[in-house]
Design a protein around this motif. Structure first.
Motif, PDB file in Angstrom:
ATOM      1  N   PHE A  67       0.834  -1.206   0.000  1.00  9.66           N
ATOM      2  CA  PHE A  67       0.000   0.000   0.000  1.00  9.66           C
ATOM      3  C   PHE A  67       0.866   1.253   0.000  1.00  9.66           C
ATOM      4  O   PHE A  67       0.537   2.248  -0.655  1.00  9.66           O
ATOM      5  CB  PHE A  67      -0.925   0.010   1.215  1.00  9.66           C
ATOM      6  CG  PHE A  67      -2.020  -1.014   1.166  1.00  9.66           C
ATOM      7  CD1 PHE A  67      -2.850  -1.121   0.057  1.00  9.66           C
ATOM      8  CD2 PHE A  67      -2.237  -1.874   2.229  1.00  9.66           C
ATOM      9  CE1 PHE A  67      -3.864  -2.066   0.009  1.00  9.66           C
ATOM     10  CE2 PHE A  67      -3.241  -2.822   2.191  1.00  9.66           C
ATOM     11  CZ  PHE A  67      -4.058  -2.925   1.080  1.00  9.66           C
ATOM     12  N   VAL A  70       2.038   1.960  -3.485  1.00  4.32           N
ATOM     13  CA  VAL A  70       0.961   2.549  -4.302  1.00  4.32           C
ATOM     14  C   VAL A  70       0.768   4.021  -3.919  1.00  4.32           C
ATOM     15  O   VAL A  70       0.589   4.883  -4.788  1.00  4.32           O
ATOM     16  CB  VAL A  70      -0.361   1.772  -4.119  1.00  4.32           C
ATOM     17  CG1 VAL A  70      -1.494   2.457  -4.891  1.00  4.32           C
ATOM     18  CG2 VAL A  70      -0.207   0.334  -4.591  1.00  4.32           C
ATOM     19  N   LEU A  71       0.828   4.324  -2.618  1.00  6.07           N
ATOM     20  CA  LEU A  71       0.698   5.709  -2.154  1.00  6.07           C
ATOM     21  C   LEU A  71       1.813   6.576  -2.727  1.00  6.07           C
ATOM     22  O   LEU A  71       1.567   7.715  -3.154  1.00  6.07           O
ATOM     23  CB  LEU A  71       0.733   5.752  -0.616  1.00  6.07           C
ATOM     24  CG  LEU A  71       0.589   7.138   0.023  1.00  6.07           C
ATOM     25  CD1 LEU A  71      -0.795   7.725  -0.237  1.00  6.07           C
ATOM     26  CD2 LEU A  71       0.856   7.068   1.527  1.00  6.07           C
ATOM     27  N   THR A 115      -8.766   8.735  -5.112  1.00  5.20           N
ATOM     28  CA  THR A 115      -8.151   7.406  -5.005  1.00  5.20           C
ATOM     29  C   THR A 115      -7.270   7.327  -3.766  1.00  5.20           C
ATOM     30  O   THR A 115      -7.267   6.328  -3.038  1.00  5.20           O
ATOM     31  CB  THR A 115      -7.309   7.096  -6.258  1.00  5.20           C
ATOM     32  OG1 THR A 115      -8.159   7.121  -7.402  1.00  5.20           O
ATOM     33  CG2 THR A 115      -6.657   5.728  -6.154  1.00  5.20           C
ATOM     34  N   GLU A 116      -6.525   8.399  -3.511  1.00  2.59           N
ATOM     35  CA  GLU A 116      -5.627   8.415  -2.355  1.00  2.59           C
ATOM     36  C   GLU A 116      -6.411   8.320  -1.046  1.00  2.59           C
ATOM     37  O   GLU A 116      -5.999   7.628  -0.109  1.00  2.59           O
ATOM     38  CB  GLU A 116      -4.767   9.680  -2.388  1.00  2.59           C
ATOM     39  CG  GLU A 116      -3.559   9.597  -1.500  1.00  2.59           C
ATOM     40  CD  GLU A 116      -2.372  10.380  -2.063  1.00  2.59           C
ATOM     41  OE1 GLU A 116      -1.529  10.789  -1.254  1.00  2.59           O
ATOM     42  OE2 GLU A 116      -2.276  10.575  -3.278  1.00  2.59           O
ATOM     43  N   LEU A 119      -7.527   4.836  -0.611  1.00  3.27           N
ATOM     44  CA  LEU A 119      -6.357   4.015  -0.296  1.00  3.27           C
ATOM     45  C   LEU A 119      -5.964   4.177   1.173  1.00  3.27           C
ATOM     46  O   LEU A 119      -5.581   3.193   1.834  1.00  3.27           O
ATOM     47  CB  LEU A 119      -5.183   4.397  -1.198  1.00  3.27           C
ATOM     48  CG  LEU A 119      -3.904   3.586  -0.970  1.00  3.27           C
ATOM     49  CD1 LEU A 119      -4.095   2.141  -1.438  1.00  3.27           C
ATOM     50  CD2 LEU A 119      -2.723   4.213  -1.708  1.00  3.27           C
ATOM     51  N   VAL A 150      -6.887  -2.007  -3.689  1.00  4.81           N
ATOM     52  CA  VAL A 150      -6.297  -0.950  -4.514  1.00  4.81           C
ATOM     53  C   VAL A 150      -7.169  -0.680  -5.739  1.00  4.81           C
ATOM     54  O   VAL A 150      -7.430   0.484  -6.095  1.00  4.81           O
ATOM     55  CB  VAL A 150      -4.859  -1.329  -4.939  1.00  4.81           C
ATOM     56  CG1 VAL A 150      -4.335  -0.362  -6.001  1.00  4.81           C
ATOM     57  CG2 VAL A 150      -3.931  -1.326  -3.733  1.00  4.81           C
ATOM     58  N   SER A 153     -10.231   1.202  -4.753  1.00  2.00           N
ATOM     59  CA  SER A 153      -9.891   2.613  -4.529  1.00  2.00           C
ATOM     60  C   SER A 153      -9.807   3.365  -5.856  1.00  2.00           C
ATOM     61  O   SER A 153     -10.332   4.475  -5.992  1.00  2.00           O
ATOM     62  CB  SER A 153      -8.551   2.729  -3.788  1.00  2.00           C
ATOM     63  OG  SER A 153      -8.609   2.108  -2.524  1.00  2.00           O
ATOM     64  N   CYS A 154      -9.158   2.754  -6.850  1.00  2.00           N
ATOM     65  CA  CYS A 154      -9.020   3.380  -8.170  1.00  2.00           C
ATOM     66  C   CYS A 154     -10.369   3.540  -8.866  1.00  2.00           C
ATOM     67  O   CYS A 154     -10.651   4.596  -9.457  1.00  2.00           O
ATOM     68  CB  CYS A 154      -8.086   2.555  -9.054  1.00  2.00           C
ATOM     69  SG  CYS A 154      -6.365   2.571  -8.514  1.00  2.00           S
TER      70      CYS A 154
END
Length: 314
Positions: A67, A70-71, A115-116, A119, A150, A153-154
């Motif tokens: 994660f 990805v962040l 998205t963030e 996440l 993920v 979230s997207c």
């Protein structure tokens, strides 16, 4: 979404391009701002790329670091959508941006921000499972489950971005074409509307609550359960380790919540204050995230030292 052709709409002219005012209109500050923002952007790229490199290390093959990777990618993307154009405008007399360019920039900013947020909620859930269900952690937070969180979230960010971008650009945007901001965002574009935006402003507040406060409430709930479990741990060292693991995430959540809420809950409030908040959100926080997560995480620091040592030998 096709740009509107310039035509008379009553006494107004519909816009086919915009001019970004930038951070400051004072000529003597442009070069100082350019070098400052350029330095911050360079630190953002280096810090987050380093996090991406470090978290693929075999000793960090855990959901939390997946994660975090990805962040870091989202932080690089957020800064890259806004900062390069801002740097060009600081040194150029032509600060125009096309209608399509403005649509694209707004879409990307909203998509990455939403998205963030989702996440961050997924990361809070990961910490909840790690602390409250340690024996079932590996089974619950499998690679498939992490990837699903993920992707969810997207997809959520995509839905929010498409709706908000489409709604903004269905408004009649007319003169002046000058946006008193350094990138295309919802609050400064609302000012350009020659129609009543009260309905959209109410919708924006609802969307802000949905995108920011819903994940935030889930994060708070997760951490309420985490704190309750931590307080039951008899070992002071174990309690400290559990708190330190979660404190980095809480720090980032607080920064995002404060800036995002103040920008979008009052879309037509003080422009200068919004510029500072937006600069913090798009430029400063992406730079701070690698520092927050690396300096407060023993495992990341150890691997980071090893990676830097290898790079220096080369």
């Amino acid at each position: 979404m096709e740009p509107a052709e310039e035509q008379n709409a009553g006494n107004h002219t519909l816009l086919t391009e915009f001019v970004l005012a930038g951070l400051s209109s004072r000529p003597e500050l442009q070069h100082l701002l350019f070098f400052t923002i350029c330095f911050i952007y360079s630190m953002t790229l280096m810090g987050n790329l380093l996090i991406c490199m470090v978290t693929v290390h075999p000793t960090l093959h855990m959901p939390m670091y997946f994660f975090l990777r990805v962040l870091a990618f989202l932080d690089i993307s957020t800064a890259s959508v806004v900062v390069p154009k801002m740097l060009v405008n600081l040194l150029s007399k032509d600060r125009s941006i096309s209608y399509l360019g403005c649509v694209t920039q707004l879409y990307c900013v909203v998509f990455l921000a939403a998205t963030e947020w989702y996440l961050l909620a997924a990361m809070a859930y990961d910490r909840y499972v790690a602390v409250c269900w340690p024996l079932r952690y590996a089974a619950i937070m499998s690679s498939r489950a992490c990837l699903a969180l993920v992707l969810l979230s997207c997809c959520s960010g995509q839905v929010v971005s498409v709706l908000q971008t489409a709604w903004v650009f269905t408004l009649s945007l007319c003169g002046p074409r000058r946006i008193n901001y350094f990138f295309c965002d919802i609050p400064p574009l609302l000012v350009l509307s020659c129609t009543d935006t009260s309905l959209y402003e109410r919708q924006l507040i609802s969307a802000t609550v949905l995108v920011i406060f819903t994940p935030f409430c889930l994060i708070l709930l997760s951490y309420a359960c985490i704190i309750s479990s931590i307080l039951k741990i008899s070992s002071a060292e174990s309690r400290h380790k559990a708190f330190s693991t979660c404190s980095s995430h809480l720090t980032v959540v607080t920064l995002y919540c404060a800036s995002g809420t103040l920008i979008y809950l009052q879309p037509k409030s003080s422009k200068d204050a919004k510029k500072i908040l937006a600069l913090t959100y798009t430029t400063v926080i992406p730079t701070l995230n690698p520092l927050i997560y690396s300096l407060r995480n023993k495992e990341v620091k150890e691997v980071l030292i090893r990676v830097v040592a290898v790079l220096m030998k080369k």
